[in-house]
Design a protein around this motif. Structure first.
Motif, PDB file in Angstrom:
ATOM      1  N   VAL A 250       0.865  -1.177   0.000  1.00  0.00           N
ATOM      2  CA  VAL A 250       0.000   0.000   0.000  1.00  0.00           C
ATOM      3  C   VAL A 250       0.904   1.230   0.000  1.00  0.00           C
ATOM      4  CG1 VAL A 250      -1.819   1.216   1.283  1.00  0.00           C
ATOM      5  CG2 VAL A 250      -1.781  -1.277   1.217  1.00  0.00           C
ATOM      6  N   ILE A 251       0.495   2.275  -0.741  1.00  0.00           N
ATOM      7  CA  ILE A 251       1.328   3.466  -0.942  1.00  0.00           C
ATOM      8  C   ILE A 251       1.727   4.158   0.357  1.00  0.00           C
ATOM      9  CG2 ILE A 251       1.190   5.864  -1.775  1.00  0.00           C
ATOM     10  CD1 ILE A 251      -0.145   4.802  -4.292  1.00  0.00           C
ATOM     11  N   ALA A 252       0.785   4.259   1.295  1.00  0.00           N
ATOM     12  CA  ALA A 252       1.050   4.958   2.555  1.00  0.00           C
ATOM     13  C   ALA A 252       0.322   4.246   3.681  1.00  0.00           C
ATOM     14  CB  ALA A 252       0.575   6.414   2.451  1.00  0.00           C
ATOM     15  N   ASP A 253       0.632   4.613   4.932  1.00  0.00           N
ATOM     16  CA  ASP A 253      -0.014   3.937   6.058  1.00  0.00           C
ATOM     17  C   ASP A 253      -1.433   4.464   6.281  1.00  0.00           C
ATOM     18  OD1 ASP A 253       0.152   6.337   7.481  1.00  0.00           O
ATOM     19  OD2 ASP A 253       1.892   5.713   8.655  1.00  0.00           O
ATOM     20  N   ASN A 254      -2.081   3.899   7.301  1.00  0.00           N
ATOM     21  CA  ASN A 254      -3.488   4.252   7.550  1.00  0.00           C
ATOM     22  C   ASN A 254      -3.667   5.699   8.010  1.00  0.00           C
ATOM     23  OD1 ASN A 254      -2.226   3.304  10.068  1.00  0.00           O
ATOM     24  ND2 ASN A 254      -4.248   3.567  10.984  1.00  0.00           N
TER      25      ASN A 254
END
Length: 273
Positions: A250-254
């Protein structure tokens, strides 16, 4: 990307930031783009419908599908209940006996969930805070399992500063195949009906939509996502997750709307072809 027909995401630790928010403008863009490409969107979560309705209040008319209570209930984008599995009363009694005998007691509480009601054993009433209860429409205290008159989808036990996997092990040993025990990634253990998980729920939804599991992209971060991730064609795992497997990044975290950003990147990539 061309053959993705459905995108599903977990909520806590995945779609939602740690403070349980998300970028609504960005998500609106995502839904508009998905609709334009005729791609369905589903929330696949351990939590119940009334909590989701509060979190996603601005998006409830957007044909979202829901796999709730770790797969025990599935609702189509048009609001049709496709699947429901509840825990038999005799099994609830065994769970109650196990919890009562377990040490340490769940100091963050025990909740028997329907879609809108939290049934809480009276002994645990002091542990239940407004923070826990704001997602249920009502809370009912009970003394004995026989007091519960509504079908239960899920039982949740929660500890602070305790390795909940010790309870997970005890529950697996005591309850065996009568239930499905899963850890949530948030310090809690969920017990749902036997044979139920998010992959089972997504399969029901896929059958309803007339698509294959291979045409689904799913996002997750915890142990209760693992079956779902193993059964879809495009399994995306959050950067903060400890899940091991052949998963997509995934590109970035939550906390930086990684799910929405990754979906948009996928759609842009698709548009460029």
């Amino acid at each position: 990307m061309a053959n993705i027909q459905l995108i599903a995401t977990d909520l806590d630790g995945t779609f939602l930031s740690d403070d349980k928010t998300f970028d609504k403008t960005l998500f609106r863009t995502v839904l508009t783009r998905l609709k334009a490409q005729n791609i369905a969107f589903a929330i696949a979560t351990g939590v119940h419908q009334s909590r989701i309705n509060r979190l996603l209040a601005d998006f409830l008319t957007d044909n979202l599908a829901f796999v709730t209570n770790n797969g025990a209930r599935v609702v189509s984008g048009s609001g049709q209940v496709l699947y429901e599995r509840t825990i038999p009363v005799a099994t609830l009694q065994k769970i109650a006996t196990l919890v009562a005998a377990f040490s340490p007691q769940p100091d963050q509480g025990v909740v028997y969930s329907t879609d809108d009601t939290a049934y809480v054993p009276r002994a645990f009433a002091p542990f239940v805070t407004d923070r826990h209860m704001k997602y249920f429409q009502k809370m009912i205290l009970f003394d004995d399992i026989s007091d519960i008159k509504t079908p239960i989808f899920k039982v949740t036990m929660n500890w602070e500063n305790f390795d909940e996997m010790r309870f997970y092990t005890a529950a697996k040993q005591t309850l065996g195949n009568a239930v499905h025990v899963t850890e949530t990634g948030t310090g809690a253990i969920d017990i749902v009906p036997s044979g139920v998980n998010k992959a089972v729920g997504l399969q029901v939804l896929a059958d309803h939509l007339g698509i294959e599991m291979a045409q689904i992209a799913a996002f997750g971060d915890g142990g209760n996502d693992i079956e779902m991730l193993r059964h879809v064609g495009y399994p995306y795992v959050m950067p903060n997750a400890s899940l091991v497997g052949d998963f997509l990044p995934v590109i970035a975290d939550n906390n930086h709307d990684g799910v929405s950003q990754t979906i948009l990147a996928l759609l842009n990539q698709n548009a460029g072809h």
